[in-house]
Design a protein around this motif. Structure first.
Motif, PDB file in Angstrom:
ATOM      1  N   ALA A  40      89.977  66.866  21.800  1.00 58.10           N
ATOM      2  CA  ALA A  40      90.062  65.407  21.741  1.00 58.10           C
ATOM      3  C   ALA A  40      90.808  65.042  20.457  1.00 58.10           C
ATOM      4  O   ALA A  40      90.820  65.832  19.519  1.00 58.10           O
ATOM      5  N   PRO A  41      91.423  63.853  20.416  1.00 63.81           N
ATOM      6  CA  PRO A  41      92.134  63.485  19.183  1.00 63.81           C
ATOM      7  C   PRO A  41      91.170  63.443  17.996  1.00 63.81           C
ATOM      8  O   PRO A  41      90.061  62.934  18.117  1.00 63.81           O
ATOM      9  N   HIS A  42      91.575  64.030  16.886  1.00 62.07           N
ATOM     10  CA  HIS A  42      90.746  63.948  15.686  1.00 62.07           C
ATOM     11  C   HIS A  42      91.547  63.255  14.590  1.00 62.07           C
ATOM     12  O   HIS A  42      92.705  62.872  14.807  1.00 62.07           O
ATOM     13  N   LEU A  43      90.908  63.101  13.448  1.00 57.95           N
ATOM     14  CA  LEU A  43      91.561  62.321  12.392  1.00 57.95           C
ATOM     15  C   LEU A  43      92.914  62.927  11.981  1.00 57.95           C
ATOM     16  O   LEU A  43      93.831  62.197  11.634  1.00 57.95           O
ATOM     17  N   GLY A  44      93.018  64.257  12.052  1.00 62.56           N
ATOM     18  CA  GLY A  44      94.274  64.929  11.686  1.00 62.56           C
ATOM     19  C   GLY A  44      95.394  64.587  12.653  1.00 62.56           C
ATOM     20  O   GLY A  44      96.507  64.240  12.246  1.00 62.56           O
ATOM     21  N   SER A  45      95.110  64.653  13.963  1.00 62.70           N
ATOM     22  CA  SER A  45      96.179  64.329  14.918  1.00 62.70           C
ATOM     23  C   SER A  45      96.424  62.818  14.925  1.00 62.70           C
ATOM     24  O   SER A  45      97.561  62.366  15.125  1.00 62.70           O
ATOM     25  N   ALA A  46      95.362  62.046  14.654  1.00 65.15           N
ATOM     26  CA  ALA A  46      95.540  60.593  14.608  1.00 65.15           C
ATOM     27  C   ALA A  46      96.473  60.192  13.460  1.00 65.15           C
ATOM     28  O   ALA A  46      97.216  59.209  13.566  1.00 65.15           O
ATOM     29  N   TYR A  47      96.450  60.974  12.408  1.00 66.46           N
ATOM     30  CA  TYR A  47      97.279  60.668  11.229  1.00 66.46           C
ATOM     31  C   TYR A  47      98.750  60.515  11.639  1.00 66.46           C
ATOM     32  O   TYR A  47      99.403  59.525  11.298  1.00 66.46           O
ATOM     33  N   GLY A  79      97.381  92.091  12.304  1.00 64.99           N
ATOM     34  CA  GLY A  79      98.320  91.178  12.972  1.00 64.99           C
ATOM     35  C   GLY A  79      97.698  89.828  13.264  1.00 64.99           C
ATOM     36  O   GLY A  79      97.669  89.347  14.400  1.00 64.99           O
ATOM     37  N   ILE A  80      97.159  89.188  12.223  1.00 65.93           N
ATOM     38  CA  ILE A  80      96.391  87.959  12.390  1.00 65.93           C
ATOM     39  C   ILE A  80      97.311  86.728  12.242  1.00 65.93           C
ATOM     40  O   ILE A  80      98.096  86.650  11.291  1.00 65.93           O
ATOM     41  N   CYS A  81      97.177  85.765  13.141  1.00 71.32           N
ATOM     42  CA  CYS A  81      97.968  84.536  13.035  1.00 71.32           C
ATOM     43  C   CYS A  81      97.546  83.766  11.785  1.00 71.32           C
ATOM     44  O   CYS A  81      96.359  83.505  11.593  1.00 71.32           O
ATOM     45  N   PRO A  82      98.520  83.387  10.939  1.00 71.78           N
ATOM     46  CA  PRO A  82      98.158  82.708   9.689  1.00 71.78           C
ATOM     47  C   PRO A  82      97.514  81.338   9.914  1.00 71.78           C
ATOM     48  O   PRO A  82      96.755  80.870   9.076  1.00 71.78           O
ATOM     49  N   THR A  83      97.806  80.698  11.046  1.00 63.52           N
ATOM     50  CA  THR A  83      97.217  79.377  11.295  1.00 63.52           C
ATOM     51  C   THR A  83      95.850  79.488  11.953  1.00 63.52           C
ATOM     52  O   THR A  83      94.907  78.809  11.566  1.00 63.52           O
ATOM     53  N   HIS A  84      95.768  80.342  12.973  1.00 64.97           N
ATOM     54  CA  HIS A  84      94.535  80.368  13.768  1.00 64.97           C
ATOM     55  C   HIS A  84      93.554  81.454  13.361  1.00 64.97           C
ATOM     56  O   HIS A  84      92.427  81.492  13.872  1.00 64.97           O
ATOM     57  N   GLY A 119      88.337  70.645   2.202  1.00 64.46           N
ATOM     58  CA  GLY A 119      89.305  71.619   1.718  1.00 64.46           C
ATOM     59  C   GLY A 119      89.954  72.474   2.803  1.00 64.46           C
ATOM     60  O   GLY A 119      90.869  73.238   2.520  1.00 64.46           O
ATOM     61  N   GLN A 120      89.546  72.330   4.071  1.00 66.30           N
ATOM     62  CA  GLN A 120      90.129  73.170   5.126  1.00 66.30           C
ATOM     63  C   GLN A 120      90.857  72.307   6.143  1.00 66.30           C
ATOM     64  O   GLN A 120      90.414  71.180   6.417  1.00 66.30           O
ATOM     65  N   LYS A 121      91.940  72.842   6.733  1.00 64.26           N
ATOM     66  CA  LYS A 121      92.667  72.077   7.743  1.00 64.26           C
ATOM     67  C   LYS A 121      91.689  71.579   8.804  1.00 64.26           C
ATOM     68  O   LYS A 121      90.881  72.342   9.318  1.00 64.26           O
ATOM     69  N   MET A 122      91.792  70.282   9.095  1.00 60.49           N
ATOM     70  CA  MET A 122      90.917  69.747  10.129  1.00 60.49           C
ATOM     71  C   MET A 122      91.413  70.253  11.475  1.00 60.49           C
ATOM     72  O   MET A 122      92.563  70.032  11.848  1.00 60.49           O
ATOM     73  N   SER A 123      90.595  70.983  12.188  1.00 59.06           N
ATOM     74  CA  SER A 123      91.017  71.458  13.513  1.00 59.06           C
ATOM     75  C   SER A 123      89.809  71.847  14.337  1.00 59.06           C
ATOM     76  O   SER A 123      88.756  72.191  13.798  1.00 59.06           O
ATOM     77  N   LYS A 124      90.034  71.794  15.648  1.00 55.37           N
ATOM     78  CA  LYS A 124      88.936  72.112  16.544  1.00 55.37           C
ATOM     79  C   LYS A 124      88.498  73.559  16.327  1.00 55.37           C
ATOM     80  O   LYS A 124      87.306  73.853  16.329  1.00 55.37           O
ATOM     81  N   THR A 149      86.178  68.728  12.631  1.00 58.46           N
ATOM     82  CA  THR A 149      86.943  67.509  12.918  1.00 58.46           C
ATOM     83  C   THR A 149      86.090  66.259  12.696  1.00 58.46           C
ATOM     84  O   THR A 149      84.867  66.297  12.763  1.00 58.46           O
ATOM     85  N   VAL A 150      86.806  65.154  12.439  1.00 56.25           N
ATOM     86  CA  VAL A 150      86.157  63.852  12.330  1.00 56.25           C
ATOM     87  C   VAL A 150      86.755  62.985  13.428  1.00 56.25           C
ATOM     88  O   VAL A 150      87.986  62.973  13.602  1.00 56.25           O
ATOM     89  N   SER A 151      85.925  62.279  14.163  1.00 63.13           N
ATOM     90  CA  SER A 151      86.469  61.391  15.189  1.00 63.13           C
ATOM     91  C   SER A 151      86.948  60.106  14.510  1.00 63.13           C
ATOM     92  O   SER A 151      86.162  59.397  13.871  1.00 63.13           O
ATOM     93  N   PRO A 152      88.237  59.786  14.657  1.00 60.32           N
ATOM     94  CA  PRO A 152      88.755  58.596  13.975  1.00 60.32           C
ATOM     95  C   PRO A 152      88.127  57.313  14.510  1.00 60.32           C
ATOM     96  O   PRO A 152      87.922  56.362  13.751  1.00 60.32           O
ATOM     97  N   VAL A 153      87.817  57.306  15.797  1.00 56.81           N
ATOM     98  CA  VAL A 153      87.256  56.089  16.387  1.00 56.81           C
ATOM     99  C   VAL A 153      85.830  55.880  15.866  1.00 56.81           C
ATOM    100  O   VAL A 153      85.447  54.771  15.467  1.00 56.81           O
ATOM    101  N   ALA A 154      85.054  56.966  15.823  1.00 51.70           N
ATOM    102  CA  ALA A 154      83.685  56.856  15.299  1.00 51.70           C
ATOM    103  C   ALA A 154      83.708  56.424  13.837  1.00 51.70           C
ATOM    104  O   ALA A 154      82.898  55.586  13.407  1.00 51.70           O
TER     105      ALA A 154
END
Ligand code: MSP
Length: 524
Positions: free
Chosen positions: A16-23, A143-148, A294-299, A304-309
């Motif tokens: 669901a959209p979170h504050l990071g994607s809402a940005y 062989g770890i993905c740096p993002t995930h 301090g950590q990337k907001m992600s599912k 995550t923080v709900s922007p609507v809430a």
């Protein structure tokens, strides 16, 4: 006629959209609103990126068909944006028939140009990123993905390839001729050095799953999700046909994690499809990540923080505008920035309540016109105030033009602070006794400043702007193509000030409310 075409990335629907994607969407909405106020014929596009293995797997986990899953989550995105004050002109879904037609047409153009061929691919793939990696790009060991932070998977299959290697020279020349193609500059350098390091042909189809756009003429394959997704910025304008007037995009907003796709692959696809350099996107603007604790907001990281809430909890009336303001003001654009509820509380109290709201509250008691009183001519204090406001408008415009929200808001708040200082110095409470004719002059000066400010804050805080204007006896701002409303000169003095005293726009929070907000929005 000036046009302005702004895009957000299309969002994966695994979340669901979170504050990071809402940005990203809020920044795009603000730029669209700003350009509309400047009189540009503006088109703001967002949407959802629905294909690919990641989504197919998410649907399987839920035990439903990918299309049903996509319909459900995509709808969540569509419904979220208006709740955050965002008003996109179009919402593109990659599983829609119009998009599939467009993506296939794009494929054919590139194939006909000779830049797509059939081969075999063996490589490491991160499903989270929907991206291939080389060993050296992954974290070792494992062989770890740096993002995930998950191991990339080994993939071997027949695949169509795009001749990306053929575009190294033209891309390099394009970057040299368009120094601001990628902003900020540091990101442009990153892209240039990636291209200078050599480009390999890109695998652009998959055969191991089928949730995607079929490759025209070879339905065993579906298009690589990024080929399909990037073409959305073009396919969205296909229908209605007159939408073509907006091409090419003026600003494409992207998070730093997806810059390479937009600054390297995307222009190369377009070049291959026959676009001339001056028909390519004008600016790809990369922002940083919103972090939480301090950590990337992600599912994936479950933080995550709900922007609507959040907006609801802050205030049903001005929560949305407050969140929009705080994100743009506090996250220095282009850099990572941490979301903190304490920052929201501090800015609500100081920037919004004490500086913006208070100016309006302070002028009301003096706004009762005194019949028969001739206003005194403007003096040096008024001249200085008007100069400060016009400077704020000019500097904010310059910053918005360069997609620098933080700077634009800083300039706007310098103007507001100066208007408050003017009020202190002009001291209408003292003038009332010593020089009554100054009172209407002072009120009129502040009202003109506030009217200008209601325009400057409008892109970020449209409801607050409307509330301010209601108290100033003015209609909400609308937009009119060809009509620039930015207050580069001060609004005219009005003969009749029909101020309407309303409730304070930013009432103080009770200690209980502060405690509740802190408890609900502090990372664990
Ligand atoms: N579907 C692709 C984009 C395709 S565009 C042709 C994608 N989707 S995404 O949902 O993962 O990310 C969409 C955007 O949201 C990206 O720009 C990404 O940077 C942004 N953000 C996701 N999490 C974010 C933060 N925590 N902070 C700021 N932006 C973030 O990538």
């Amino acid at each position: 006629m000036a046009t302005f075409y702004v895009t957000t990335p299309i969002y994966y629907i695994n979340d669901a959209p979170h504050l990071g994607s809402a940005y990203t969407t809020i920044v795009a909405d603000v730029l669209a609103r700003y350009r509309r106020l400047r009189g540009a014929d503006t088109f703001f596009l967002t949407g959802t990126d629905e294909h690919g293995l990641k989504i197919q797997r998410a649907a399987t986990e839920r035990g439903i068909e990918p299309q049903a899953f996509a319909d459900e989550v995509s709808e969540l995105f569509r419904q979220t944006w208006p709740k955050l004050g965002c008003a996109p002109d179009d919402f593109l879904r990659t599983s829609s028939a119009r998009h599939k037609r467009g993506a296939q047409a794009m494929w054919r153009r590139i194939e006909q140009a000779g830049d797509i061929y059939l081969g075999h691919y063996t490589g490491l793939y991160c499903v989270g990123c929907e991206s291939y990696y080389t060993d050296k790009e992954l974290e070792q060991p494992g062989g770890i993905c740096p993002t995930h932070k998950k191991p990339a998977e080994l993939v071997k299959e027949e695949s169509y390839f795009f001749r990306l290697s053929q575009y190294q020279e033209r891309l390099t020349r394009f970057y040299e001729n368009n120094l601001r193609f990628v902003e900020p500059e540091s990101r442009m350098n990153e892209v240039k050095s990636f291209v200078a390091g050599g480009l390999e042909d890109l695998s652009v189809s998959r055969t191991t799953f089928n949730w995607g756009v079929p490759v025209p003429g070879d339905e065993r394959h579906v298009m690589y999700v990024w080929f399909d997704a990037l073409s959305n910025y073009f396919t969205a304008l296909d229908e209605p046909a007159d939408n073509g007037k907006y091409w090419p995009p003026d600003v494409q907003l992207v998070g730093k994690d997806i810059l390479r796709f937009h600054a390297v692959y995307w222009p190369a696809f377009l070049m291959a499809a026959g676009f001339a350099d001056d028909e390519l996107p004008r600016h790809v603007v990369a922002h940083g990540w919103l972090t939480y604790g301090g950590q990337k907001m992600s599912k994936t990281l479950r933080n995550t923080v709900s922007p609507v809430a959040l907006a609801e909890a802050v205030s049903p009336a001005v929560g949305v505008d407050t969140v929009r303001y705080c994100l743009l003001r506090s996250i220095s654009f282009g850099h990572d920035g941490d979301f903190s509820i304490d920052d929201v509380l501090a800015r609500y109290g100081a920037d919004l309540g004490n500086t913006l709201g208070n100016l309006l509250n302070r002028v009301h008691p003096f706004a009762v016109s005194e019949p028969g009183l001739t206003p005194a001519p403007d003096g040096p204090l008024e001249t200085a105030l008007f100069e400060a406001i016009v400077t704020a408008a000019r500097e904010a415009a310059e910053a918005w033009d360069h997609v620098s929200p933080t700077r634009a808001l800083e300039a706007t708040w310098v103007g507001l602070a100066q208007a408050n200082q003017y009020f202190d110095k002009a001291a209408p409470w003292a003038a009332k006794k010593s020089e009554p004719a100054r009172v209407p002059t002072i009120v009129s000066a502040v009202v003109r400043a506030l009217e200008a400010m209601s325009v400057l804050v409008c892109p970020v805080m449209p409801s607050v702007s409307a509330a301010m204007r209601a108290q100033l006896g003015l209609a909400p701002l609308g937009s009119a193509i060809g009509h620039d409303q930015w207050p580069l000169s001060l609004p005219a003095a009005r003969a009749e000030l029909a101020l309407v005293r309303g409730e304070p726009i930013f009432p103080r929070f009770s200690p209980e409310k502060v405690a509740e907000l802190r408890a609900a929005f502090t990372p664990h």
